[in-house]
Design an enzyme around this catalytic site. Structure first.
Site, PDB file in Angstrom:
ATOM      1  CD  GLU A  68     -12.120   5.690  18.157  1.00 47.62           C
ATOM      2  OE1 GLU A  68     -12.688   5.807  17.052  1.00 47.62           O
ATOM      3  OE2 GLU A  68     -11.241   4.835  18.375  1.00 47.62           O
ATOM      4  CD1 TRP A  71      -8.352   6.391  16.071  1.00 50.65           C
ATOM      5  CD2 TRP A  71      -7.083   6.487  14.234  1.00 50.65           C
ATOM      6  NE1 TRP A  71      -7.472   5.334  16.104  1.00 50.65           N
ATOM      7  CE2 TRP A  71      -6.686   5.372  14.997  1.00 50.65           C
ATOM      8  CE3 TRP A  71      -6.433   6.757  13.026  1.00 50.65           C
ATOM      9  CZ2 TRP A  71      -5.661   4.522  14.598  1.00 50.65           C
ATOM     10  CZ3 TRP A  71      -5.413   5.911  12.623  1.00 50.65           C
ATOM     11  CH2 TRP A  71      -5.033   4.805  13.400  1.00 50.65           C
ATOM     12  CD1 TRP A 100     -11.073  -3.282  -7.374  1.00 55.30           C
ATOM     13  CD2 TRP A 100     -11.553  -4.618  -5.650  1.00 55.30           C
ATOM     14  NE1 TRP A 100     -10.291  -2.871  -6.315  1.00 55.30           N
ATOM     15  CE2 TRP A 100     -10.564  -3.683  -5.241  1.00 55.30           C
ATOM     16  CE3 TRP A 100     -12.002  -5.560  -4.715  1.00 55.30           C
ATOM     17  CZ2 TRP A 100     -10.027  -3.670  -3.959  1.00 55.30           C
ATOM     18  CZ3 TRP A 100     -11.470  -5.548  -3.429  1.00 55.30           C
ATOM     19  CH2 TRP A 100     -10.497  -4.611  -3.066  1.00 55.30           C
ATOM     20  CG  ASN A 138     -16.638   3.777  14.175  1.00 54.30           C
ATOM     21  OD1 ASN A 138     -16.459   4.268  13.071  1.00 54.30           O
ATOM     22  ND2 ASN A 138     -15.641   3.266  14.884  1.00 54.30           N
ATOM     23  CD1 TRP A 156     -10.612  -0.181  -2.191  1.00 48.71           C
ATOM     24  CD2 TRP A 156     -11.327   1.848  -1.623  1.00 48.71           C
ATOM     25  NE1 TRP A 156      -9.660   0.713  -2.607  1.00 48.71           N
ATOM     26  CE2 TRP A 156     -10.071   1.976  -2.257  1.00 48.71           C
ATOM     27  CE3 TRP A 156     -11.970   3.005  -1.169  1.00 48.71           C
ATOM     28  CZ2 TRP A 156      -9.440   3.203  -2.456  1.00 48.71           C
ATOM     29  CZ3 TRP A 156     -11.345   4.234  -1.370  1.00 48.71           C
ATOM     30  CH2 TRP A 156     -10.099   4.325  -2.001  1.00 48.71           C
ATOM     31  CD1 TRP A 179     -15.783   3.994   3.089  1.00 49.88           C
ATOM     32  CD2 TRP A 179     -15.786   1.887   2.332  1.00 49.88           C
ATOM     33  NE1 TRP A 179     -17.076   3.527   3.155  1.00 49.88           N
ATOM     34  CE2 TRP A 179     -17.112   2.241   2.685  1.00 49.88           C
ATOM     35  CE3 TRP A 179     -15.544   0.617   1.830  1.00 49.88           C
ATOM     36  CZ2 TRP A 179     -18.179   1.362   2.564  1.00 49.88           C
ATOM     37  CZ3 TRP A 179     -16.609  -0.269   1.697  1.00 49.88           C
ATOM     38  CH2 TRP A 179     -17.905   0.106   2.055  1.00 49.88           C
TER      39      TRP A 179
END
Length: 275
Positions: A68, A71, A100, A138, A156, A179
């Site tokens: 993690e 990342w 959208w 998370n 988004w 996102w």
């Protein structure tokens, strides 16, 4: 800095359980060090060193935590090499062709999502946690983001900005990466046809409804089965739980199955646009 060290010391006593506990919002699973990382009151190298030492001992929790932390650096590297992402571009250009929802109806849906009034308890509890604490678990960040994008059909970037405004641990690269992962437009993203079911996620990661009851207390008297989708509960149970749908707690603002079909149509442009 001393606060960060205390948090780290406490986390190291339960790091072995990190892999199995990190996805459950009612459990003390994460390290809660993200805000300290964001403001530099603890060094990423310090955390990586601890994680690496645990991994060398064969600690699966430490190994998962290290992945993690990696990342985090990965998303920083992506943003550094693709600065256009900071101005709202999709990592995969084809995804900028997606149309959208817009107009007053879309704005109303977005506002309901922001306020934690979607009628989907886990999503609402997640948003209320963010609004009241400046933090969101998370797993719930993924659930809430996927709901906004693929259930409501909202851009988004609207959600990215809302998180940026409210998260105490806001980090541009991680927020953008998260996102874009949820919208399937990122470099490492989930496939666009993988659409989280908010009820399934709720039953899996908050099976007893503990987290929901904390942030949606109006639902606290519902059974563990009904609390994930109150509109499916019988009238007798709703009456006993003192829940009047549409008054005490909203009816769903969208039907997930219908939204899924609309999303697959919305994303079909991706398959026909040159990459």
């Amino acid at each position: 800095a001393s606060g960060a060290k205390q948090l780290l010391k406490e986390f190291l006593t339960r790091i072995s359980h990190y892999q199995s506990s990190r996805d459950y919002p009612s459990v003390k699973g994460p390290s809660y060090l993200s805000t300290h990382l964001r403001f530099g009151t603890i060094s990423i190298r310090t955390l990586v060193r601890e994680a690496h030492q645990g991994m060398l001992r064969g600690d699966l929790g430490a190994s998962t935590w290290l992945s993690e932390l990696i990342w985090r650096d990965f998303y920083m590297m992506i943003l550094a090499n693709h600065p256009r992402l900071a101005s709202g571009a999709s990592f995969k250009p084809a995804y900028d062709q997606i149309k959208w929802e817009t107009g007053p109806a879309a704005k109303k849906l977005f506002n309901d999502w922001c306020a934690g009034k979607t009628g989907y308890p886990l999503v609402d509890a997640a948003m209320r946690q963010l609004n009241s604490t400046g933090y969101m678990h998370n797993r719930l960040r993924m659930v809430a983001a996927c709901f906004l994008i693929k259930d409501l059909g909202i851009d988004w970037r609207w959600g990215e900005k809302y998180f940026a405004d409210l998260l105490n641990d806001f980090d541009l690269s991680a927020n953008n990466g998260g996102w874009q992962w949820a919208s399937s437009s990122g470099c490492d993203a989930q496939p666009y046809f993988r659409i989280f079911n908010p009820i399934t996620q709720s039953k899996k990661f908050d099976s007893e409804g503990k987290f929901i009851r904390k942030y949606c207390p109006e639902l606290e008297l519902l059974s563990n089965q009904s609390i994930h989708a109150p509109w499916l509960a019988g009238s007798i149970e709703l009456n006993m739980a003192k829940v009047r749908l549409g008054q005490d707690y909203p009816l769903p603002i969208v039907q997930h199955d219908q939204a899924r079909v609309a999303t697959l149509m919305r994303y079909s442009v991706v398959k026909t646009t040159p990459r």
